[in-house]
Write a protein that holds these residues in place. Structure first.
Motif, PDB file in Angstrom:
ATOM      1  N   PRO A 410       0.800  -1.231   0.000  1.00 36.12           N
ATOM      2  CA  PRO A 410       0.000   0.000   0.000  1.00 36.12           C
ATOM      3  C   PRO A 410       0.832   1.279   0.000  1.00 36.12           C
ATOM      4  N   ASP A 411       2.008   1.279   0.659  1.00 38.00           N
ATOM      5  CA  ASP A 411       2.814   2.510   0.676  1.00 38.00           C
ATOM      6  C   ASP A 411       3.677   2.675  -0.565  1.00 38.00           C
ATOM      7  N   GLY A 412       3.679   1.669  -1.459  1.00 32.90           N
ATOM      8  CA  GLY A 412       4.449   1.757  -2.698  1.00 32.90           C
ATOM      9  C   GLY A 412       5.923   1.500  -2.547  1.00 32.90           C
ATOM     10  N   ILE A 435      11.953  -0.712  -2.797  1.00 30.62           N
ATOM     11  CA  ILE A 435      12.107   0.478  -3.642  1.00 30.62           C
ATOM     12  C   ILE A 435      12.233   1.687  -2.716  1.00 30.62           C
ATOM     13  N   PRO A 436      13.432   1.955  -2.213  1.00 27.23           N
ATOM     14  CA  PRO A 436      13.591   3.028  -1.213  1.00 27.23           C
ATOM     15  C   PRO A 436      13.254   4.411  -1.738  1.00 27.23           C
ATOM     16  N   ASP A 437      13.416   4.654  -3.044  1.00 27.69           N
ATOM     17  CA  ASP A 437      13.183   5.996  -3.597  1.00 27.69           C
ATOM     18  C   ASP A 437      11.728   6.233  -3.990  1.00 27.69           C
ATOM     19  N   ALA A 438      10.859   5.225  -3.841  1.00 23.29           N
ATOM     20  CA  ALA A 438       9.461   5.383  -4.238  1.00 23.29           C
ATOM     21  C   ALA A 438       8.772   6.405  -3.341  1.00 23.29           C
ATOM     22  N   LYS A 439       7.941   7.237  -3.938  1.00 29.16           N
ATOM     23  CA  LYS A 439       7.180   8.218  -3.176  1.00 29.16           C
ATOM     24  C   LYS A 439       6.006   7.521  -2.510  1.00 29.16           C
ATOM     25  N   GLU A 440       5.831   7.769  -1.217  1.00 30.57           N
ATOM     26  CA  GLU A 440       4.748   7.118  -0.499  1.00 30.57           C
ATOM     27  C   GLU A 440       3.391   7.549  -1.045  1.00 30.57           C
ATOM     28  N   LYS A 441       2.450   6.599  -1.089  1.00 30.10           N
ATOM     29  CA  LYS A 441       1.113   6.860  -1.592  1.00 30.10           C
ATOM     30  C   LYS A 441       0.265   7.527  -0.513  1.00 30.10           C
TER      31      LYS A 441
END
Length: 870
Positions: A410-412, A435-441
């Protein structure tokens, strides 16, 4: 004596040599036939045996390399054999001749593909160019295919040079095994994984034609220490001796979508629901979701009101396309609508997955810019169900091979997928991507857990009913997992919810209110409800009976921005007051309330004061958390839904042809949407509208979108109906025809069917067949009917029959017997039926090029039936 001995040895030597030569030919011939049947694993086994006897020819190396290219976990080996094959190429190559020593010109093309798969992009492009030089002017289809392959190769070279910052790790031997594991789906809290495996302990223990065990669906659970359990059979109501595979799981974990079929490429999609202790038997979605074609994958939107699925039915843009159905007011699914050319291409699309944010749409494609094979893509869904910004997920998530089924947390920040990688335990393994650089949803994940008393199991049939407090609508019914008591769901922001925890007798044992802010960040709301010992208290009861008040101060009902530093005043019925100050998030939580007491609650900041709210605990019998929102600019006006909309959609102003199955979307000023689908007359009737509200109306079908139309109910009197006409220029009218085969256009006194290689059975489930039999039964009840069957086989060699003419005759006879049996079952008069048949071999002569001209040969593999009366 010596002469006799020498003669005997000579004879033995000659016989042995003859046997070796014959054995090589036998293996080669068997492998060649299996290639035509597309049984690549068995063909490979035979070519390997032939190779062990004689590995010198380019031909055997070519066939080995080709088979390895078709495998799922040994494709990297193909390069070795095809490199040998291209050293001896002949334009006069004979495909099925064991004495042929050279390889065909196609060997260079497959060699290029093998190099591409092994990340040798420059060498692959060089081989593609060499293959292109030898092509003829009439090879238009191959030129198109070659242009596609070169483009993917160049894109792969580009994308590999800029890898993503991700970490890919195996899920380990608790999940993976030496056998294939794939298609993982997870609960929102990532503590339950359902996936597909092909282990020896599969239900029934049967294998398919490739030698692999049939698919079963299994489940594993993650404990509090983060360790995954060994998988167990998901349910006897789901797994059978056939093929069942996991596809997707609804965000609330209550609906599981599955694939069921006779093979991996011949089946449909179904769903199963969780009842608190087990999964239900498979159920159909209805409408036209399933067809006689291949439906391979599906997913539900977070709110459960949209279904996206992949199908290779005709009428699309080519190959497999992704379609969409929406849930109608009566609970049934609408007709399927193609998502249009933004998503779908002339190639294949599959593996749809919608993130719980409702905007990010993941899918796999071979037609958009890919590294080769399927790549994972994502797109953004706009308000009118339009998709923009199609983006490749990048390397190393995508590879030159097939990367299809991909689900995210859910947090991407995490994703799960299956892949074939070096060092894996089996043919396919399941991997976790960080995916540490993913922007949280921007969404809220509610993670709940009901914890039984020590030494007691979780009581059965518990249910948590979640209600939207503003509308009174039930958001969902959730049943915790018996193994750990957990449940989870996604809560849309900007709303207040009530959670009612109930027993199987629907007696409430706990209650709480939850408000989810409009904060543009990922939120996790965790709740644990501890139970008293059932044996001690005699019923299900929560340990805490405390009455608590959580408050949140917002600026107004529209923006819902938290107000920091607001003064919150709580006064009971005896005049006793308490004051609190809201924090940076506008909250003050954990205020203790007395039982059987009424309170008055207000908030004030910078001269603005909220309307007084009454809080009462007089009728509360269990522990409860009360959540109260305080708006400094007043409360939201009540909606009465007292206006109606009648809409009709036409294709153009001149013909006024109605457009069926068009998607109608109404969006109000707060972004709330209402959707509907037009009927066969292009109409939507009695669509509820709120009073004193402005709406934006948009109608879409496929890639056609209407102009935006503004509606207002500001001056509409109660009960009035607004009538609107929308013109959707260029849209297809009527319901799409998904029958797909040429015979669907025939009158019901005729029937045609086209066969795959070596097949003799028609499809008796087709509407064209059932319509034909119904008409035939009607005619035979009144008069003599003459039926003529014309059957054909192509010149592709057959081994199931003595020759191709026998295959054509078998098709004719099988069709004759099917007609008789179906007519009798339909109540027709067999005495009035006269059947004659002819059969022959037709089409182009076989030139040992089945792999290259398969489609041309299959045009001549048919039966055609015509009916006349006296």
């Amino acid at each position: 004596m010596k002469k006799i001995l020498l003669l005997s040895l000579l004879v033995i030597s000659l016989v042995s040599k003859a046997q070796i030569t014959a054995t090589y030919k036998d293996y080669f011939k068997e492998g060649s036939f299996l290639l035509i049947e597309e049984n690549y694993d068995s063909a490979l086994a035979n070519f390997i045996k032939a190779y062990k006897i004689d590995s010198s020819s380019a031909n055997i190396n070519y066939n080995l390399g080709f088979c390895y290219l078709q495998s799922s976990n040994q494709r990297n080996i193909a390069e070795y054999y095809l490199e040998k094959a291209v050293k001896n190429i002949s334009v006069n190559y004979k495909e099925d001749d064991a004495n042929e020593k050279s390889a065909p010109t196609l060997a260079r093309y497959y060699y290029a593909r093998a190099l591409h798969l092994n990340y040798k992009f420059d060498e692959a492009l060089e081989q593609f160019n060499l293959f292109e030089k030898g092509m003829k002017a009439e090879d238009t289809e191959w030129k198109k295919e070659l242009a596609y392959d070169k483009a993917t190769c160049m894109f792969a070279k580009e994308i590999v040079s800029s890898p993503l910052n991700v970490q890919i790790t195996s899920m380990g031997d608790s999940i993976n095994s030496p056998y294939p594991e794939y298609s993982p789906v997870l609960s929102a809290d990532e503590r339950m994984m359902i996936y597909t495996t092909r282990r020896p302990n599969t239900t029934g223990g049967e294998k398919d034609v490739t030698g692999l065990y049939n698919e079963d669906v299994v489940v594993s659970y993650k404990d509090d220490q983060g360790k995954w359990s060994k998988p167990v059979n998901l349910s006897p109501y789901i797994n059978t001796r056939g093929m069942e595979a996991s596809i997707n799981l609804s965000i609330d974990g209550q609906t599981l979508i599955l694939y069921k079929g006779i093979s991996e490429k011949d089946g449909n999609i179904y769903y199963s629901t969780w009842d608190g202790s087990n999964w239900s038997s498979l159920q159909e979605f209805g409408s036209d979701v399933n067809s006689k074609f291949w439906e391979s994958h599906a997913c539900l939107s977070a709110d459960g009101n949209a279904l996206y699925f992949a199908s290779d039915r005709p009428g699309g843009y080519g190959g497999k396309d992704i379609y969409r159905c929406i849930k109608l007011p009566n609970g049934k699914w609408s007709k399927a609508l193609n998502l249009g050319k933004t998503i779908n291409t002339p190639y294949d699309e599959d593996g749809a997955f919608i993130h719980p944010d409702g905007k990010t749409f993941f899918f796999a494609s071979t037609g958009h810019k890919t590294m080769g094979g399927y790549d994972i893509m994502f797109a953004t869904m706009e308000d009118e169900n339009k998709f923009i910004d199609i983006t490749n997920m990048g390397h190393p998530i995508n590879t030159p091979g097939d990367d299809i089924f991909y689900v995210t947390s859910p947090d991407g920040k995490r994703a799960y997928f299956s892949s074939v990688k070096e060092g894996g335990l089996g043919e396919k393994d399941i991997y976790l991507i960080s995916i540490p650089d993913a922007k949280e949803k921007a969404l809220a994940l509610f993670k709940g857990q009901i914890i039984p008393a020590d030494g007691e199991p979780l009581p059965e049939d518990l249910i948590i009913i979640v209600t939207d407090k503003n509308t009174g609508e039930i958001v969902g019914n959730y049943r915790p997992k018996m193994v750990n008591g957990t449940f989870s769901t996604i809560l849309p922001p900007g709303r207040e919810y009530n959670f009612s925890y109930q027993t199987k007798d629907r007696e409430e044992f706990y209650n709480e209110d939850i408000f989810v802010t409009n904060e543009l960040t990922y939120q996790e709301i965790k709740r644990e409800v501890n139970l008293e010992p059932v044996k001690l208290v005699g019923k299900v009861q929560a340990k805490s009976n405390a009455l608590l008040l959580n408050t949140i101060v917002l600026n107004n009902p529209k923006n819902k921005k938290p107000v920091e530093g607001a003064t919150i005043l709580l006064q009971d019925e005896k005049g006793m007051q308490q004051t609190f100050t809201s924090n940076a998030n506008g909250r003050y939580e954990g205020i203790s309330l007395k039982p059987k007491t009424s309170y008055n609650l207000t908030a004030e900041s910078n001269g603005k004061k909220s309307k007084p709210q009454t809080i009462s605990t007089k009728d509360i019998k269990t522990g409860k958390i009360i959540n109260q929102i305080l708006y400094l600019d007043g409360s939201r006006p009540k909606s009465d839904n007292d206006a109606l909309l009648d809409l009709v959609v036409y294709a153009d102003r001149k013909s006024k042809k109605p457009v069926a199955n068009a998607n109608v979307v109404l969006t109000d000023g707060d972004g709330n949407k209402r959707e509907a689908v037009t009927d066969e007359q292009g109409r939507v009737k009695n669509l509820d509208l709120d009073e004193n509200t402005n709406y934006e109306l948009v109608v879409t079908k496929g890639d056609k979108t209407s102009d935006k139309i503004m509606l207002s109910t500001a001056n509409v009197k109660g009960g009035k109906t607004i009538k609107k006409t929308v013109y959707l220029e260029g849209a297809e009218t009527g319901t799409p025809d998904n029958s797909g085969l040429s015979q669907s256009n025939l009158p019901n006194t005729e029937y045609e069917f086209y066969f795959k290689y070596n097949r003799t059975k028609i499809d008796e489930t087709e509407a064209t067949w059932t319509n034909y039999i119904a008409k035939l039964a009607e005619l035979t009840k009144e008069k003599v009917v003459n039926v003529s069957i014309k059957s054909s086989a192509s010149y592709v060699p057959t081994r199931a029959f003595r020759n191709n003419k026998d295959l054509a005759r078998a098709r004719a006879r099988a069709t004759r017997e099917k007609i008789k049996a179906a007519l009798e079952a339909k109540g027709g008069n067999l005495a009035n039926l006269k059947i004659k048949y002819t059969y022959n071999v037709n089409g182009p002569k076989f030139k040992s090029d089945f792999r290259k001209r398969k489609a041309k040969y299959e045009k001549h593999q048919y039966v055609k039936v015509k009916t006349s009366t006296r």
